[in-house]
Design a protein around this motif. Sequence first.
Motif, short mmCIF file in Angstrom:
data_model
loop_
_atom_site.label_atom_id
_atom_site.label_comp_id
_atom_site.label_asym_id
_atom_site.label_seq_id
_atom_site.Cartn_x
_atom_site.Cartn_y
_atom_site.Cartn_z
N VAL A 52 92.27 -44.34 31.51
CA VAL A 52 92.51 -44.38 33.02
C VAL A 52 91.59 -45.53 33.67
O VAL A 52 92.02 -46.38 34.09
N ASN A 53 90.31 -45.56 33.33
CA ASN A 53 89.41 -46.42 34.07
C ASN A 53 89.51 -47.81 33.45
O ASN A 53 89.23 -48.52 34.10
N PHE A 97 90.42 -40.23 30.33
CA PHE A 97 89.87 -40.87 31.65
C PHE A 97 89.16 -42.33 31.28
O PHE A 97 89.18 -42.94 32.29
N VAL A 124 97.34 -35.82 34.50
CA VAL A 124 96.35 -35.18 33.77
C VAL A 124 97.18 -34.05 32.92
O VAL A 124 97.91 -33.27 33.39
N ILE A 181 93.27 -38.59 40.09
CA ILE A 181 91.97 -38.25 40.61
C ILE A 181 92.17 -37.01 41.57
O ILE A 181 92.90 -37.05 42.48
#
Lengths: 162, 391
Positions: free
Chosen positions: B26-27, B23, B351, B38
Amino acid sequence: MGIRETILGLLEKDSRLTAERIAVMTGFPEAQVAAEIAAMEKEKVILAYGAVVDWEKTDRDPVTALIEVRITPQRGQGFDRIAHRIYSYPEVKSCYLMSGGFDLMVIIEDASLKSVARFVSERIAPLDSVISTATHFILKKYKMQGTEFAPKSEDDREALFV
Amino acid sequence: MNPEQALSRRVRSIRPSAIRRFFDLVNGMKDGAISLSIGEPDFVTPWAIREAGIHSLEQGHTHYSPNAGFRELRTEICRYLDRRFALRYDPDTQVVVTVGGSEAIDLALRALVDPGDEVVVPEPCFVSYLSCAVLADAKVVTVPCYAEDGFKLDPERLRAALSPRTKAVVLGFPSNPTGAVMSRDELAKVVEVLEGSDAVVISDELYAELTYAPATHCSIASFPSMRDRTVVVNGFSKSFAMTGWRIGYACGPAPILAAMNKIHQYAIMSSPTTAQYAAIEALRSCDAEVAAMVAEYDRRRRVVVDAVRKAGLSCFDPLGAFYVFPDIRATGLTSTDFCETFLTEEKVAVVPGNAFGGPGEGFVRICYAYSIENIEEAMHRLQRFTAGRIK
Ligand SMILES: Cc1ncc(COP(=O)(O)O)c(C=O)c1O
């Protein structure tokens, strides 16, 4: 909801959807979706496909006015005849028969305040059965046909693991 | 003094998950990247609900509420559960309004578990069940659910996991991450097994509103034999697109709810007042808004399932929540490799299924709480990605 209402609901929001994409989204067979759309076009259930435009962001920024028209219907002619005489002008974007304090709501789009005013005084007001008109200019459009003009479009969700 | 060593063994036993690294990636993604990772609605809370929250602030309703939540809200919750799922509860003794379904899950486990008690958790599942159980000093016993069964809980595997020490069974259907829904008939077989034990069911029904034809949600608490031994957890986050308001609730047998309220009273005091006013409005007047969101999710769901299959991945038809859980083993990649490679090559985030427990390995979770444009573009990239990899 039947297949027609389902298709129309989608096309009303995005008229560029193809039969193929609608078929995937709804689970109806593509051939059936295509046939229904063709039939509805033929039957004039679907009248036209258009776009919602923010003209202010372009070089052409037309003036829009709502005109309330009160009329006396002529014997044997009802409202339809007089409405037809008004809405046949290309400047008229929409025309509705109303309940309440006036009879026709006429929505006009034209190049300038002056041209709208001229249209009302020269085209609508002189008609025999028109008793009165009241012109309201639109100052700002916030939302039209279900679409907001300044939507919050950024997806600012934090990438959390949930 | 070493602060690290001051930490309890319990909390230290919960490792920062490997998924955090993913993540972070991803951010850090830049332009052109698409995240389908999300697990929350993309919709903004319906305006009538936001307006009710704003109005409550204008009226100066900025104080604590009763610990269990405003009675008006508890009453609306009971009416809603009766209307939608044929569940009857007493607003005065059987409902606690919580800080999201998350708090309700934590409260239920803490109210029930003594050290060493066993808590049965079917996997793959929402990530907080295991950690909350561990923090409540439970011994976690997982039950695998498999793609062959549409990721539903198999009654015989459940039976094998039960023991005299089983204190609770956590059920999460419709499921995050798989999208699986259990029908009344399928639940009936689970109920039969549970009738032979003293376990309390904690039924996480946060996605109850998000089911797609022909599926409908059935609450296990609607079985007469389960009513007095089920804590139903529900909330507003998913059904009303209210994740940020932090409000949910639990309903169930009065003694258990009283115990949960005791913990809630000391740990939380009361749920956010503004959110409670908004939630009242949600339950009273927003059926049409919910139906419109569900209809939109259903269209996106079909687009994803169709595209995933066209990409050569097998995928059962997920009839709940907003997730698709395809089998990616045909690519020869592990879940983690698939997701990292897909992210770096095609800039699409999904994910890895193993983040939700062992049986999720070989699968990925695709969330469709995203605009149809983003979904279609991401699915286009998925097809490009799998094209060279599936023989
Ligand atoms: C299955 C499940 N339960 C509970 C929650 C927690 O929801 P909240 O605390 O926002 O009500 C989530 C959130 O992703 C979830 O997926």
